[in-house]
Design an enzyme around this catalytic site. Structure first.
Site, PDB file in Angstrom:
ATOM      1  N   GLU A 486      41.204 -17.950   9.657  1.00 40.04           N
ATOM      2  CA  GLU A 486      40.223 -18.733   8.901  1.00 40.04           C
ATOM      3  C   GLU A 486      38.838 -18.085   8.966  1.00 40.04           C
ATOM      4  O   GLU A 486      38.105 -18.093   7.978  1.00 40.04           O
ATOM      5  CB  GLU A 486      40.181 -20.175   9.413  1.00 40.04           C
ATOM      6  CG  GLU A 486      41.497 -20.939   9.286  1.00 40.04           C
ATOM      7  CD  GLU A 486      42.064 -20.970   7.883  1.00 40.04           C
ATOM      8  OE1 GLU A 486      41.301 -20.777   6.908  1.00 40.04           O
ATOM      9  OE2 GLU A 486      43.287 -21.182   7.746  1.00 40.04           O
ATOM     10  N   ASP A 549      45.171 -12.736   7.219  1.00 36.38           N
ATOM     11  CA  ASP A 549      46.224 -12.571   8.229  1.00 36.38           C
ATOM     12  C   ASP A 549      45.977 -11.334   9.080  1.00 36.38           C
ATOM     13  O   ASP A 549      46.101 -11.368  10.314  1.00 36.38           O
ATOM     14  CB  ASP A 549      47.593 -12.440   7.550  1.00 36.38           C
ATOM     15  CG  ASP A 549      48.280 -13.780   7.335  1.00 36.38           C
ATOM     16  OD1 ASP A 549      47.764 -14.805   7.826  1.00 36.38           O
ATOM     17  OD2 ASP A 549      49.341 -13.794   6.683  1.00 36.38           O
TER      18      ASP A 549
END
Length: 637
Positions: A486, A549
């Protein structure tokens, strides 16, 4: 999700299957769900817990801890009363549907458009109020496009093989609903064909999912005069003024190509098709709140898309209606009862630690200039952190009062008017940055670029993502990587275009931006065309999530290595475990077309290949399938 021993024989060829293979052999997808494992298992457990609690609270008001939850339980009682819902059938929806069938012409519809909008009817040019991307202190008016029947514009291409079958399911579903609502068969058939034709007319002018993945291109501000000029058939200016109750100075148009075609799409000649589209959309919307037969039939198309074999049982469907209407209320109840303060503090500390790791990596970055690096650190220093649940309930829920003497649909329509009045009432006011976009009982997390804030609802803070009983390395491979993921969204191909205040603003030097775009293209190339059992991956569609990711796993790895009891084997294995999912082929195919996330198996397998520590941890050699030549490894953050 049951944990099985790792299959050492295949670990060097397929990390995902080595960790999840034995579980996949026996895992069964619930009949009313499209997938199981990972996020889904946590959501299922929360579902069981909260359904039990709601059943208990519905039996007596004395056990309900606050007045807002009391209203949620009242709503649940109405939703659960299928005896009454079945007895009344479509009677509660008659006036709602008649309002559409009574429309005489385009002028009649335009005259009633404000009231129709606040009552929840669909429009072919939906307006919404959101933070202005270039001035996130205030709410601006956005003009968006309506949803299509098929999942994406690409399904409307002549070569798409899924579209005819899906449209056939859609037509049959809607015809059954018309029959339940006591419309004549010939009327239903004609209306459905006209609605499908109108829907097809919209598709050529909309963006597909890949184009929408670059969400900064939604920002296309038009002056009030220029917005009005998009159509000579309907008065867009009068509409914008009516729903904001103010003189609007600008409207941000998300897809100008669509609005440039409005005269062709909405006019006197297309009104009959458009009216049919309104009726079909309205019929589908209300059916979920009526009889059980209507509820089940109204879900046939979505189940065909997802691959779910059965509709939810009545009580579960009632639970989801109630918790979706009162989601933040239910989230606070869940968090206060089931999420400990110790866990909240521990995770908040982990987030701060991940931010510190990220900051250190930015300071030592070798490809950013000093100027860009300093601005990136400022953005990171300004990053907001929300863990667990919001401090206060969103005020709108204090206005929701259930009238148990009336039916479920009537209550829902009343809430819709309250919610839409609140929504449009925000226009030109100061942005409320305390609002959470997810309730605390949702298994997910997010980064909001307009607020420059990361949010981790309580529900995701469980094993295998996080547990006080797991080792630090396992937690870093789970929630640590999610946290850093995030954070990385602040610096992905979209998030990197926003400054520390959440404003759309370029803070990069030209050379740095060009280099970053080359790295992003390398990430696109790494995934583009990869095979899955459902088809090939579109690298451009999934690039932002893959950048996140990659950054998340890399930063979590550095944090894990700083721990005195580091175990990188446990770190990588838990990374693979959190992506363990078994899903229907229909769901997989759908996600390949519209989802900005890569398939779970690739998230587990591809990202570790970019990290040198993965090779040394498991002794991966050039003849192993998990090997990726150093020149092809992508490292951005």
């Amino acid at each position: 999700m049951t944990q099985y021993p790792v299959n050492e024989k295949i670990l060097k060829d397929d990390l995902y299957m080595a960790v999840n293979g034995e579980w996949l052999k026996t895992a069964k997808i619930p009949a009313d769900k499209p997938a199981t494992g990972g996020f889904f298992d946590l959501a299922d457990n929360i579902e069981k817990t909260l359904m039990h609690d709601f059943e208990k609270m519905a039996a007596t008001d004395t056990s309900i801890p606050d007045p807002y939850l009391t209203e949620a339980v009242k709503y649940y009682r109405l939703a659960s009363d299928f005896e009454k819902r079945n007895a009344t059938g479509y009677a509660p929806a008659q006036q709602f549907l008649k309002t559409i069938t009574d429309l005489k012409d385009l002028a009649d519809w335009q005259a009633k458009l404000k009231d129709l909008t606040f009552a929840g009817y669909p429009t072919p040019f939906p307006l919404s109020v959101e933070p202005d991307m270039k001035n996130t202190k205030v709410y601006a008016l956005y003009a968006d496009v309506p949803n299509l029947i098929l999942p994406d514009k690409t399904y409307y291409a002549p070569e798409n093989k899924q579209a005819p079958a899906l449209l056939d399911i859609y037509r049959k579903m809607v015809k059954k609903l018309f029959k339940l609502a006591n419309y004549p068969d010939d009327f239903a058939e004609k209306t459905i064909e006209m609605a499908v034709a109108f829907d097809a007319s919209l598709a050529p002018y909309q963006k597909d999912s890949t184009e929408r993945a670059d969400y900064t291109k939604q920002y296309n501000p038009y002056s009030f005069a220029d917005f009005k000029a998009f159509s000579t058939e309907v008065d867009l200016g009068a509409y914008a003024t009516a729903i904001t109750a103010s003189k609007v100075d600008k409207v941000i148009v998300t897809e100008p190509k669509y609005y440039a075609a409005l005269n062709k799409l909405i006019n006197k000649e297309t009104f009959a098709n458009f009216k049919s589209w309104l009726l079909v959309k309205g019929l589908l919307a209300v059916s979920h709140y009526l009889s059980d037969d209507a509820r089940v039939i109204a879900g046939e198309y979505s189940r065909a898309l997802s691959g779910s074999k059965e509709a939810m049982k009545p009580q579960k469907a009632a639970f989801y209606l109630a918790t979706s209407q009162f989601d933040q209320v239910v989230g606070l109840y869940y968090a206060h009862k089931y999420f400990g303060e110790k866990a909240k503090n521990d995770v908040h500390h982990m987030v701060e630690k991940m931010v510190a790791v990220y900051k250190n990596r930015l300071k030592n970055n070798t490809w950013l200039s000093q100027q860009t690096r300093e601005k990136a650190i400022v953005k990171l220093d300004t990053l907001g952190i929300n863990v667990g649940y919001p401090d206060e309930l969103t005020p709108i829920y204090k206005k929701f009062k259930v009238d148990e003497t009336k039916d479920l649909l009537t209550n829902d329509l009343a809430f819709t008017k309250i919610a839409l009045a609140d929504h449009y009432g925000r226009w030109n006011k100061e942005v409320d940055r305390s609002r959470w976009e997810m309730p605390a009982h949702m298994v997910n997390a997010y980064y909001n670029p307009s607020f420059n804030i990361i949010v981790f609802p309580a529900a995701i803070l469980q094993a295998p993502f996080y547990s006080l009983d797991q080792s630090a390395s396992e937690n870093y491979g789970g929630i640590g990587a999610v946290i850093a993921h995030e954070i990385s969204h602040a610096f992905d191909n979209n998030g990197a275009k926003f400054d520390e205040y959440g404003n759309l603003k370029n803070w990069w030097t030209d050379a740095d931006l060009q280099h970053f775009e080359k790295l992003a293209q390398a990430m696109i190339d790494q995934f583009d065309g990869l095979d899955t059992e459902a088809g090939k991956v579109n690298g451009k569609l999934v690039v932002s999530e893959n950048i996140a990711d990659a950054g998340g796993l890399s930063c979590a790895l550095e944090a894990a290595k700083a721990d005195s009891d580091v175990n990188l084997r446990a770190f990588f294995i838990n990374w693979a475990r959190i992506w363990g999912v078994k899903a229907s082929i229909e769901r997989q195919q759908l996600l390949l077309s519209i989802d900005v996330h890569a398939p779970h198996v690739l998230r587990a397998n591809v990202q570790p290949k970019n990290l040198d520590d993965f090779y040394t941890t498991f002794n991966i050699q050039p003849d192993d399938k998990m090997w990726l030549p150093a020149a092809k490894r992508v490292n951005i953050w």
